[in-house]
Write a protein that holds these residues in place. Structure first.
Motif: not given
Lengths: 140, 286
Positions: A54-83
């Motif tokens: 939530e702290v990370a999501a409080a950053a300025e709302a723009n395309a770059a930040n949104a893309t970065k957060l989505l990529a990070s969330a996808k990476a974390k999802y891959a991590e949890v699915m791996a276990v």
């Protein structure tokens, strides 16, 4: 008598330490009672009941930040699915975040990504916790 | 005062001892004792529901809740799985394209053998469930695999269970590899999963016969004996592992793979816990 009570208290605490870190317990209690954005004092320090995502999501709302957060969330999802400890709602959250990103609603996308990443982080924590704690549930 | 002190110290040490014992026994290959686990499980349920005879646990929740049992007995007057058994028998006896049939793949021509599954297969080095054996039989005879959860595979499994009714479950753990599979299944059973952070044990040991919204979870003891089941919610027959996937979804976890190693080991553990009870599948459930 005081010594005995202290001994009992000390021994009782062993199970508490195994179950959860005291700060995590305090954080979770405050979060459950007051939701996000609430400040509380623990061990002389002030903390806010926001999750790191939530702290990370409080950053300025723009395309770059949104893309970065989505990529990070996808990476974390891959991590949890791996276990093998994924949660059911996460995949749809990622889809919703992507849809919001494509529609240019960066704030919405960032908030949803934060939620998805939190789910995955909790799933991974659940996996690690289960490796040691499952045996405590077996009837003797 | 000395007595109080001694009691407090004693209670404290007992508390620590029990935590230590639970944390250090039964969770490694060296310390796990399947037979002790089975007896502890039976003992738990017999203490909790002393009025229920052990052999009645094959009836699941209907062994514990009189109201549900009354409804179930009425359903059993015209069993909803009856046509599936008949269809399963036809499928079982229908020859493959190569002229062979399922009978050639199983001991005793596949009749009355349900109680021996799941079993440790030495040549494959893994647990083989009845449904896996059915599909392996098909592939060995040049046929396509069936879907795992419902339809033809459930009907064939239902027929094979029906021919095994009243046979006593006798799952064997012949070596350390099988014991490791048992231990893995045991861990899965007690591991919390999903957003609701619940394990199989939460509902089917601690939560047995306690309402979860409008449902009463059945006891794990005797769980596997009546599968495959015709479930009213499904409106059709389904396999045990179909139900595993449903349970994991219910706690908001992504289901593990049907007939994957985790589910096969879980079924192995759960069936071992019901050793000594009879086969009464297929069954009817809400």
């Amino acid at each position: 008598m005081k010594k005995t009570i202290s001994l009992v208290a000390a021994l009782m605490m062993i199970s508490g330490v195994v179950a959860a870190h005291p700060f995590n317990e305090a954080f979770n209690e405050q979060r459950a009672m007051y939701g996000k954005g609430h400040s509380f004092t623990w061990d002389g320090q002030t903390y806010i009941t926001d999750h790191p995502e939530e702290v990370a999501a409080a950053a300025e709302a723009n395309a770059a930040n949104a893309t970065k957060l989505l990529a990070s969330a996808k990476a974390k999802y891959a991590e949890v699915m791996a276990v093998d400890f994924g949660w059911t709602l996460t995949k749809n959250l990622l889809k919703s975040s992507n849809k919001a990103l494509e529609a240019g609603d960066f704030r919405k996308s960032m908030n949803i990504s934060a939620q998805a990443e939190y789910h995955s982080r909790m799933g991974i924590a659940q996996y690690h916790q289960s490796q040691t704690e499952w045996i405590m549930a077996v009837p003797e | 005062m000395k007595i109080i002190k001694s009691l407090l110290v004693g209670a404290s040490l007992a508390l620590v001892a029990s935590i230590t014992q639970a944390a250090s026994s039964g969770n490694t290959l060296a310390s796990v004792d399947p037979e002790a686990d089975r007896l502890a499980m039976q003992s738990f349920f017999q203490k909790r529901f002393p009025q229920v005879p052990l052999d009645d646990y094959v009836n699941g929740i209907y062994s514990l809740d009189a109201g549900s049992r009354e409804q179930w007995e009425e359903i059993e007057e015209f069993p909803p799985y009856e046509f599936d058994i008949e269809e399963g028998e036809i499928l079982f006896n229908t020859a493959f394209a190569n002229g062979k049939s399922y009978a050639g793949c199983f001991a005793n021509a596949g009749i009355g053998i349900r109680q021996n599954f799941p079993r440790w297969d030495e040549s494959q080095g893994k647990i083989v469930t009845l449904e896996l054996a059915i599909n392996q039989c098909r592939e060995a005879n040049g046929e396509k695999k069936l879907g795992w959860k419902k339809g033809k595979i459930a009907q064939i499994s239902a027929y094979m269970a029906y021919t095994s009714r009243d046979n006593v479950f006798d799952v064997q753990i012949p070596n350390d590899e099988a014991k490791a599979a048992y231990l893995d299944g045991k861990q899965s059973f007690y591991t919390r999963r999903g957003q609701l952070n619940m394990s199989c044990a939460n509902c089917h040991i601690a939560g047995a016969n306690i309402l979860i919204r409008a449902d009463l979870p059945g006891p794990t003891l005797g769980h596997v004996t009546h599968f495959p089941v015709f479930r009213s919610k499904w409106g059709e027959l389904g396999t045990l592992q179909r139900r595993y996937g449903g349970c994991q979804k219910n706690v908001r976890g992504v289901p593990q793979k049907t007939q994957g190693e985790k589910f096969r080991n879980l079924e192995f553990f759960q069936t071992y816990m019901s050793n000594g009870l009879v086969v009464n599948g297929p069954g009817a459930r809400k």
